[in-house]
Design an enzyme around this catalytic site. Structure first.
Site, PDB file in Angstrom:
ATOM      1  N   ARG A  63      46.845  47.073  68.394  1.00  0.00           N
ATOM      2  CA  ARG A  63      46.824  47.989  69.524  1.00  0.00           C
ATOM      3  C   ARG A  63      45.426  48.605  69.614  1.00  0.00           C
ATOM      4  NH1 ARG A  63      50.767  45.868  71.320  1.00  0.00           N
ATOM      5  NH2 ARG A  63      52.825  46.788  71.581  1.00  0.00           N
ATOM      6  N   GLU A  77      43.884  50.562  78.170  1.00  0.00           N
ATOM      7  CA  GLU A  77      44.031  49.347  78.989  1.00  0.00           C
ATOM      8  C   GLU A  77      44.485  49.684  80.405  1.00  0.00           C
ATOM      9  OE1 GLU A  77      46.653  46.797  76.769  1.00  0.00           O
ATOM     10  OE2 GLU A  77      45.359  46.894  75.015  1.00  0.00           O
ATOM     11  N   HIS A 135      44.737  41.500  76.666  1.00  0.00           N
ATOM     12  CA  HIS A 135      46.038  41.712  76.014  1.00  0.00           C
ATOM     13  C   HIS A 135      47.023  40.570  76.338  1.00  0.00           C
ATOM     14  CE1 HIS A 135      48.907  45.001  74.308  1.00  0.00           C
ATOM     15  NE2 HIS A 135      49.285  43.783  73.947  1.00  0.00           N
TER      16      HIS A 135
END
Ligand SMILES: O=CC(=O)O
Length: 313
Positions: A232, A261, A279
């Protein structure tokens, strides 16, 4: 089950949407302009939320939905779900472990290769016609590099297995030592970083692991070290990472995740020793289907009073 309201806050998988629509009353929050009003109007029927890695179920959403019974996350990480609130209210939580392990581990190796062998830069070299003017520069060997893994769970072990096939010595740090494994354990992240060439971050995001990759760890990894983050974004102190890369205190980075993000620090765009992915760790057609089937399996089990397939809470 078609009267059961299932709330999806953001789009995540057309296949999942289609399969949920066949079984439940799927409410797609992103398609409505007045979201709070919509939630109020439907709060009597929403019994499930299907979140993902970016949008789970925070305390505010949970409080808005008095009939909520289950949060079925279309992700393995459940850091966007308020687990304490769910426990307090007796709301069940499920995730999608195992089915995505191979893809995420594959991507960690892909990122390491891409950074060290400059795959993206050399692709651009060919496309821009530069090869006609001369050969591409030499890059760095991956085989045999020491790989340190932060978080030796399912995905961490799968990364280790793949890296072993490249003759990489493996070391790790995790909450507890795993004496049954032959890999070298370091009791701190700094010691792990000091003793590896490539540090792969793959642990779960918790209050303890937020910013676990700080300046001290980055400096321990050093100007020849490479950071791979497939965990993460908030595992890494991003401004510290950016300045270390700009100042040459870190050798390179392969990132699939970021602190905020889809915002990515633009200073990284100019750096050829950095590979940036949006991602996509588990984003293959095959794994998307497997994850969606698991979400549906959990919801069907819950609403048929059967044991959940992959319970977290
Ligand atoms: O980030 C992806 C996941 O948690 O599944």
């Amino acid at each position: 089950m078609d009267s059961i309201g299932v709330l999806m806050p953001v789009p995540m998988s057309p296949y999942l949407e289609q399969e949920l629509e066949k079984r439940f009353n799927l409410l797609k929050l992103w398609t409505v302009p007045q979201k709070s009003q919509f939630l109020k109007d439907n709060s009597g029927s929403i019994r499930a939320v299907v979140g993902n890695a970016g949008n789970g179920a925070d305390a505010e959403l949970i409080e808005t939905l008095p009939k909520l019974e289950i949060v079925a996350s279309f992700s393995v990480g459940i850091d966007k779900v308020d687990l304490n609130k769910c426990r307090e209210k007796g709301i069940r939580v499920t995730n999608t472990p195992d089915v995505l392990t191979d893809d995420v581990a594959d991507l960690a190796i892909g990122l390491a290769l891409a950074v060290l062998r400059r795959l993206c830069e050399s692709d651009r070299y060919v496309r821009s016609g530069l090869w006609k003017k001369g050969d591409y520069k030499l890059t760095t060997k991956f085989t045999g590099k020491t790989v340190g893994i932060l978080g030796l769970g399912r995905i961490g072990k799968a990364v280790a297995k793949r890296a072993e096939a490249f003759s990489c010595p493996i070391s790790y740090h995790s909450r507890t030592e795993k004496p049954e494994l032959k890999y070298k354990y370091y009791p701190s992240v700094v010691e792990l970083a000091s003793n590896c060439d490539i540090l792969v971050v793959v642990c779960a995001l918790t209050e303890e692991t937020r910013h676990v990759i700080n300046r001290e760890v980055i400096d321990a990894l050093g100007p020849k070290g490479v950071l791979i983050n497939i965990g993460r974004g908030p595992h890494v102190d991003e401004p510290e990472l950016v300045s270390a890369l700009l100042e040459g205190r870190l050798g390179g980075a392969g990132l699939d995740v970021y602190e905020n993000e889809p915002e990515v620090p633009e200073q990284l765009f100019e750096l050829e020793n950095v590979v940036l992915l949006p991602h996509v760790g588990s984003d293959t057609v095959q794994t998307d289907t497997a994850m969606a089937d698991l979400v549906i399996g959990n919801l069907e089990a819950h609403f048929s009073n059967k044991p959940l397939l992959t319970p977290v809470v």
